[in-house]
Design an enzyme around this catalytic site. Structure first.
Site, short mmCIF file in Angstrom:
data_model
loop_
_atom_site.label_atom_id
_atom_site.label_comp_id
_atom_site.label_asym_id
_atom_site.label_seq_id
_atom_site.Cartn_x
_atom_site.Cartn_y
_atom_site.Cartn_z
N ASP A 82 0.85 -1.19 0.00
CA ASP A 82 0.00 0.00 0.00
C ASP A 82 0.89 1.25 0.00
O ASP A 82 1.88 1.31 0.74
CB ASP A 82 -0.87 -0.06 1.28
CG ASP A 82 -1.94 1.01 1.33
OD1 ASP A 82 -2.39 1.45 0.26
OD2 ASP A 82 -2.33 1.39 2.45
N HIS A 83 0.56 2.22 -0.82
CA HIS A 83 1.31 3.49 -0.88
C HIS A 83 2.82 3.32 -1.07
O HIS A 83 3.61 4.04 -0.43
CB HIS A 83 1.04 4.35 0.37
CG HIS A 83 -0.36 4.86 0.43
ND1 HIS A 83 -0.84 5.85 -0.40
CD2 HIS A 83 -1.42 4.48 1.20
CE1 HIS A 83 -2.11 6.07 -0.14
NE2 HIS A 83 -2.50 5.24 0.82
N HIS A 178 -7.47 9.74 4.93
CA HIS A 178 -6.95 8.69 5.80
C HIS A 178 -7.12 9.08 7.27
O HIS A 178 -7.07 10.27 7.60
CB HIS A 178 -5.46 8.45 5.53
CG HIS A 178 -5.17 7.90 4.16
ND1 HIS A 178 -4.50 8.59 3.20
CD2 HIS A 178 -5.49 6.71 3.60
CE1 HIS A 178 -4.39 7.84 2.11
NE2 HIS A 178 -4.99 6.69 2.33
N GLY A 179 -7.29 8.13 8.14
CA GLY A 179 -7.36 8.41 9.57
C GLY A 179 -8.77 8.71 10.03
O GLY A 179 -9.75 8.35 9.36
N HIS A 206 -9.64 4.92 -1.08
CA HIS A 206 -8.77 5.00 0.11
C HIS A 206 -9.50 5.75 1.21
O HIS A 206 -10.48 6.45 0.96
CB HIS A 206 -7.47 5.73 -0.24
CG HIS A 206 -6.47 4.88 -0.94
ND1 HIS A 206 -5.26 4.53 -0.40
CD2 HIS A 206 -6.52 4.28 -2.16
CE1 HIS A 206 -4.60 3.77 -1.25
NE2 HIS A 206 -5.34 3.60 -2.33
N GLY A 207 -9.00 5.63 2.45
CA GLY A 207 -9.55 6.42 3.56
C GLY A 207 -10.97 6.04 3.90
O GLY A 207 -11.80 6.90 4.19
N ASN A 228 -10.24 0.29 0.83
CA ASN A 228 -9.15 0.20 1.81
C ASN A 228 -9.59 0.56 3.23
O ASN A 228 -10.17 1.63 3.44
CB ASN A 228 -8.04 1.20 1.44
CG ASN A 228 -7.20 0.74 0.27
OD1 ASN A 228 -7.53 -0.23 -0.40
ND2 ASN A 228 -6.13 1.44 0.01
N THR A 231 -7.52 2.38 9.61
CA THR A 231 -7.77 2.93 10.96
C THR A 231 -8.78 2.09 11.75
O THR A 231 -8.59 1.85 12.95
CB THR A 231 -8.26 4.39 10.84
OG1 THR A 231 -7.29 5.09 10.05
CG2 THR A 231 -8.39 5.06 12.18
P1 13P Z 1 -8.25 4.52 6.60
O1 13P Z 1 -7.18 4.49 7.63
O2 13P Z 1 -9.02 5.79 6.61
O3 13P Z 1 -9.10 3.32 6.65
O4 13P Z 1 -7.52 4.50 5.18
C1 13P Z 1 -6.88 3.33 4.77
C2 13P Z 1 -6.23 3.47 3.46
O5 13P Z 1 -6.71 4.10 2.56
C3 13P Z 1 -4.97 2.75 3.28
O6 13P Z 1 -4.36 3.06 2.08
#
Ligand code: 13P
Length: 277
Positions: A82-83, A178-179, A206-207, A228, A231
């Site tokens: 990831d990333h 994210h987060g 994502h996020g 994805n 968190t």
């Molecule tokens: P979250 O932490 O918001 O679930 O995002 C995860 C993510 O996109 C990992 O690439």
């Protein structure tokens, strides 16, 4: 069974108008919890690790843990970086046995993002590994990379990017971060539709932690094939460990086992969202 490749899982999900959940893992208990959830739900999952997670251990460690868990299981599991932040890290992950990688050049100018992504798709072709890239910016903080401004993915640029780089899936910026969210996230579903109309390959969200379930399912209807979650699982694990940690106890299996169970429960719930029931 052996690890499966990421591309075929996403194309299958796309055909069925569903999505594959991708869970970020941090240790063996996360991996076991996620694989157990996939087995219970009889649904494939992607297990993924960020650069800081693989720097904490290594791609070889995570590949070994995930391969072992997959081989002991009946579930179809892909292992994804990831990333990924460099060609070198993506290449290391491929050499270690990852079956899918993301190269995230989203903070670079368009042309540079394209060049970096192309260097990874070229390398990945030799390994039969699928590649995810990102255009636009997802807000919030993931790993050491943070982004205070969300720049929505442009549909025309996305089409050009996909055609010229040969990526297998594309992460789009439509308002997620994210987060933890402070309020309810506002997603630009119209933009998602515009991108879907121009781009045929599977799209990635994502996020997703903290995004209401109905909104996630709406995104899946509009073409998101990989969802994805990081968190939500980290929170579930940490709260369970805290709740089961005692000042006197010295057996890590007690509190880590509770963390593993919490990860499994969180993953089951999110598989249900992506499976649409
Ligand atoms: P979250 O932490 O918001 O679930 O995002 C995860 C993510 O996109 C990992 O690439």
């Amino acid at each position: 069974m052996p690890l499966v490749d990421g591309k075929s899982l996403l194309l299958e999900a796309q055909r069925k108008h569903k999505a594959i959940p991708a869970f970020n893992v941090e240790n063996m208990e996360f991996v076991q919890g996620v694989v157990s959830a996939a087995e219970k739900m009889e649904y494939p999952v992607i297990i993924q690790t960020t650069p800081s997670t693989v720097r904490y251990a290594s791609v070889e460690y995570f590949a070994a843990i995930v391969k072992c868990a997959a081989e002991k299981s009946t579930a179809r599991i892909a292992l994804h970086l990831d990333h990924g932040d460099s060609l070198q890290l993506a290449a290391d992950a491929m050499a270690a046995g990852y079956t899918s990688v993301m190269i995230d050049g989203s903070k670079l100018p368009f042309a540079e993002n394209m060049e970096l992504t192309k260097s990874v798709t070229k390398k990945a072709a030799g390994y039969g590994v699928s590649v995810e890239a990102e255009l636009g910016t997802v807000g919030g903080k993931e790993d050491s990379a943070s982004c205070s401004q969300i720049l929505y993915t442009d549909a025309e640029e996305a089409a050009e990017f996909v055609e010229k780089t040969g990526v297998d899936s594309l992460a789009v910026a439509i308002g997620t971060a994210h987060g933890f969210y402070k309020g309810e996230p506002k997603l630009n579903l119209k933009r998602l539709e515009e991108i879907r109309n121009k781009v045929e390959i599977p799209l990635v969200l994502h996020g997703t932690s903290g995004v209401p379930y109905e909104t996630v399912q709406k995104c899946i209807e509009l073409g998101i094939c990989k969802v994805n979650y990081a968190t939500d699982l980290r929170k579930a694990f940490t709260e369970a460990v805290k709740a089961n940690f005692s000042a006197e106890g010295v057996d890590p299996k007690k509190y880590l086992g509770a963390g593993r169970q919490a990860v499994e429960a969180a993953a089951v719930e999110r598989i249900r969202i992506c499976r649409l029931g």
